[in-house]
Design an enzyme around this catalytic site. Structure first.
Site, short mmCIF file in Angstrom:
data_model
loop_
_atom_site.label_atom_id
_atom_site.label_comp_id
_atom_site.label_asym_id
_atom_site.label_seq_id
_atom_site.Cartn_x
_atom_site.Cartn_y
_atom_site.Cartn_z
CB CYS A 170 -0.94 0.03 1.20
SG CYS A 170 -1.59 -1.59 1.66
CG HIS A 177 -6.36 0.21 -0.50
ND1 HIS A 177 -5.24 0.83 -1.04
CD2 HIS A 177 -5.94 -0.34 0.67
CE1 HIS A 177 -4.20 0.65 -0.24
NE2 HIS A 177 -4.59 -0.04 0.81
CG HIS A 206 -3.30 4.59 4.18
ND1 HIS A 206 -2.87 4.32 2.90
CD2 HIS A 206 -3.49 3.39 4.77
CE1 HIS A 206 -2.82 3.00 2.72
NE2 HIS A 206 -3.19 2.42 3.84
#
Lengths: 459, 180
Positions: A199, A376, A339
């Site tokens: 990520c 995401h 985030h």
């Protein structure tokens, strides 16, 4: 004296390229985000009945050959995996946006840094099928075989596993080839790297690429991320880590960052690339100058693989380092692109970390998660969010955090749930990426330097 | 893949190459050289070998032509290939074609005395190879230069679509004549 980019070589963003579930034009993507549109939709690409998550930030009806139209590019695409193709297309769009031609910069002065997902899943599935058919057809041979013979049979197959389907299957499973293909296409023979830190990979690629320019190892860097976990194997496995929402019935409302009812992210796919350039070079060739990379900080939690420490210490370190390199105080941050994965843990610890770094100022600035609209994008997330942060600085407005309706008392910052917000005084944005495995990245982006200005104090 | 299993070897090969090289079949002519005209690269050759084996059911004896052998001067490289067991490589095939071109189509190159073959090597030129492959002499090579000035790997530059089709036909015939 701050460590970072405050020297002679200022790093600016001169090109943006995105391939996402919300379209393949960075400016239109940002517009859609500001309007609160969603790219989250039911997954139709494969049978999701065995998968806990039935939703994704899915790219539909996209043919990479509509972006890569020449023969040499299509020869690359022919052998490329889906993830590699997404990266190549996003790079193509970014370079076009930057008005950068292949060979337009001396090859040793332009490099490529990418964050990439593992990819290669289509090849893996084809190989599995080829293996399955091979074994099914040969099984009669081994029905009565002893264990020695079957072991020998297994050894022979596993040595040839990549050749069962086609010899280039292996190449499709090499994440580094995203960078390689872009390097080949743009004759970018300077420094190169492929980051696989999940990520945070895309943000780390951009941050580290900025350093390459700052230390005079290149004048231009093509930096970004590409990923897609939207295939049966990876998505199902990822769901087991408890980070993905199972509120499938909520559809586009499933991912609820900072909301009390949140239960995780929705996985997206895509490619996002920025062209980074040293300021003088950009001015000389009349390139569009969107924003400046002011700082970058990274850290590792060193704590657990699937959970950050409660105090968000790793995130704090990354943000503080980034601000330190930028030579900025916490009070000079105007906005954070969080985030914000909508997991129980991240949103809480990220909020804590932001308060630790910014103090009371944390309550005065908008903190937004765009993941509820884009999904995401894992290795591409940090790169896509850097693009979004750049657009925010250009347009002086920010998108909302979509789907935030029930506030969580432990997440009490201004997350802009009501809709886009104009911010005429938007000068500095932080973009956060905190990965599974614990790697953290924070990018500090500033508005484009004013033409003729001598130093930072004039921007 | 995309080729018509009922068509000629040449037509099927053209379809395979069109797919691998992202070209229209019409751009793939018998005299097109894979490397110099069609821009085949090392990945192309890996895929081509794989596809030919699957499509035509023949085995290409690629392991015979390793790096060391490919770097040898042409006559030495060819002699080394011939001394190895296994079916004919493209390089050997091309050499036989050249010999037949020079000495006549009825010649059986494998029956020539070693000394006679060596004499042919040393007295003929790059142009002879080009003629045998029906290929234009690749850029940078002097048609009048002796064959001994080439390395074995240089033969790949003479590889035309037509020569490749001929080679596949040769392998198909070899397979038929070899007991299973």
């Amino acid at each position: 004296m701050p460590l970072g980019f405050a020297g002679d070589r200022r790093v600016v963003v001169t090109g943006l390229g995105t391939v996402t579930s919300l379209g393949h034009d960075a400016h239109r993507l940002f517009d859609a985000l500001c309007r609160g549109e969603t790219g989250i939709r039911p997954i139709r690409r494969f049978d999701v009945s065995h998968c806990p998550s039935k939703l994704g930030g899915v790219i539909e009806d996209f043919d990479p050959e509509t972006i890569v139209t020449d023969r040499s590019g299509r020869r690359i695409l022919r052998n490329a995996d889906w993830v590699q193709a997404l990266g190549l297309c996003a790079a193509e769009l970014a370079c076009r946006d930057a008005r950068l031609e292949p060979g337009g910069v001396p090859p040793e002065r332009i490099g490529v840094f990418f964050g990439a997902g593992r990819g290669g899943m289509r090849a893996a599935e084809s190989m599995s099928r080829a293996l399955f058919e091979f074994l099914r057809d040969a099984s009669h041979q081994w029905k009565d075989a002893g264990s020695h013979e079957t072991e020998e049979g297994f050894r022979r197959i596993s040595a040839n596993i990549y050749n069962l389907e086609r010899p280039t299957s292996y190449l499709q499973q090499c994440p580094c080839l995203v960078s390689a293909y872009v390097s080949i296409r743009y004759q970018a023979r300077g420094p190169t790297l492929t980051n696989v830190n999940l990520c945070s990979a895309g943000a780390q690629a951009i941050g580290e690429a900025a350093w390459v320019i700052a230390r005079d190892d290149a004048d231009v860097m093509i930096a970004g991320g590409a990923d897609s976990m939207l295939n049966p194997g990876e998505l199902t496995a990822f769901c087991a880590l408890d980070a993905v929402s199972t509120r499938n019935e909520d559809g586009p409302a499933a991912c609820k960052p900072f909301d009390l009812r949140r239960d995780g992210c929705v996985v997206g796919e895509g490619g996002a690339v920025v062209v980074l350039e040293v300021l003088e070079h950009a001015r000389r060739r009349g390139a569009p100058i969107y924003a400046e990379v002011l700082g970058y900080g990274s850290s590792s939690d060193g704590y657990k693989v699937t959970a950050p420490p409660e105090d968000g210490a790793g995130a704090v370190l990354a943000m503080r380092r980034a601000l330190q390199h930028a030579g900025l105080g916490p009070g000079e941050v105007d906005h954070i692109n969080a985030h914000g994965t909508a997991t129980l843990l991240n949103d809480r610890t990220e909020t804590e970390a932001i308060k630790t770094v910014l103090g009371a100022h944390a309550y005065r600035i908008p903190v937004v998660s765009t993941k509820s609209m884009t999904g995401h994008l894992i290795a591409a997330a940090g790169a896509l969010e850097a693009v979004i942060a750049v657009e925010s600085l250009v347009e002086k407005r920010i998108p909302p955090t979509r789907n935030l309706h029930v506030p969580d008392p432990r997440c009490d910052l201004d997350y802009v749930p009501e809709g886009q917000r104009r911010m005429p005084q938007l000068h500095v944005v932080l973009s956060n990426s905190f990965a599974i495995g614990g790697s953290n990245a924070c990018l500090v982006l500033g508005e484009a330097p004013v033409a003729g200005a001598a130093g930072r104090e004039n921007t | 893949m995309t080729s018509n299993a009922g068509g000629s070897v040449l037509a099927r090969l053209q379809a395979i190459l069109a797919d691998l090289l992202v070209l229209k079949p019409a751009d793939i002519r018998p005299e097109s050289r894979l490397v110099d005209d069609l821009e085949a690269d090392s990945i192309t050759f890996i895929e081509l070998a794989f596809t030919i084996e699957k499509e035509f059911g023949v085995r290409l004896p690629d392991v015979k032509a390793d790096e060391r052998t490919l770097s040898l001067p042409l006559p030495d490289g060819l002699n080394r290939l011939e001394s190895m067991p296994g079916s004919t490589t493209f390089f050997e095939f091309l050499k036989h074609e050249a010999i037949r071109d020079v000495l006549g189509p009825e010649t059986r190159p494998e029956e020539l005395a070693h000394a006679e073959r060596e004499r042919l090597f040393r007295s003929h030129t790059v142009a002879t190879i080009a003629r045998a492959a029906r290929a234009e002499v690749p850029e940078g090579l002097d048609p009048a230069a002796p064959i001994t000035s080439l390395r074995l790997r240089d033969l790949l530059r003479f590889l035309t679509v037509g020569a490749m089709a001929g080679y596949i036909e040769h392998l198909l015939a070899e397979k038929k004549n070899t007991p299973a």
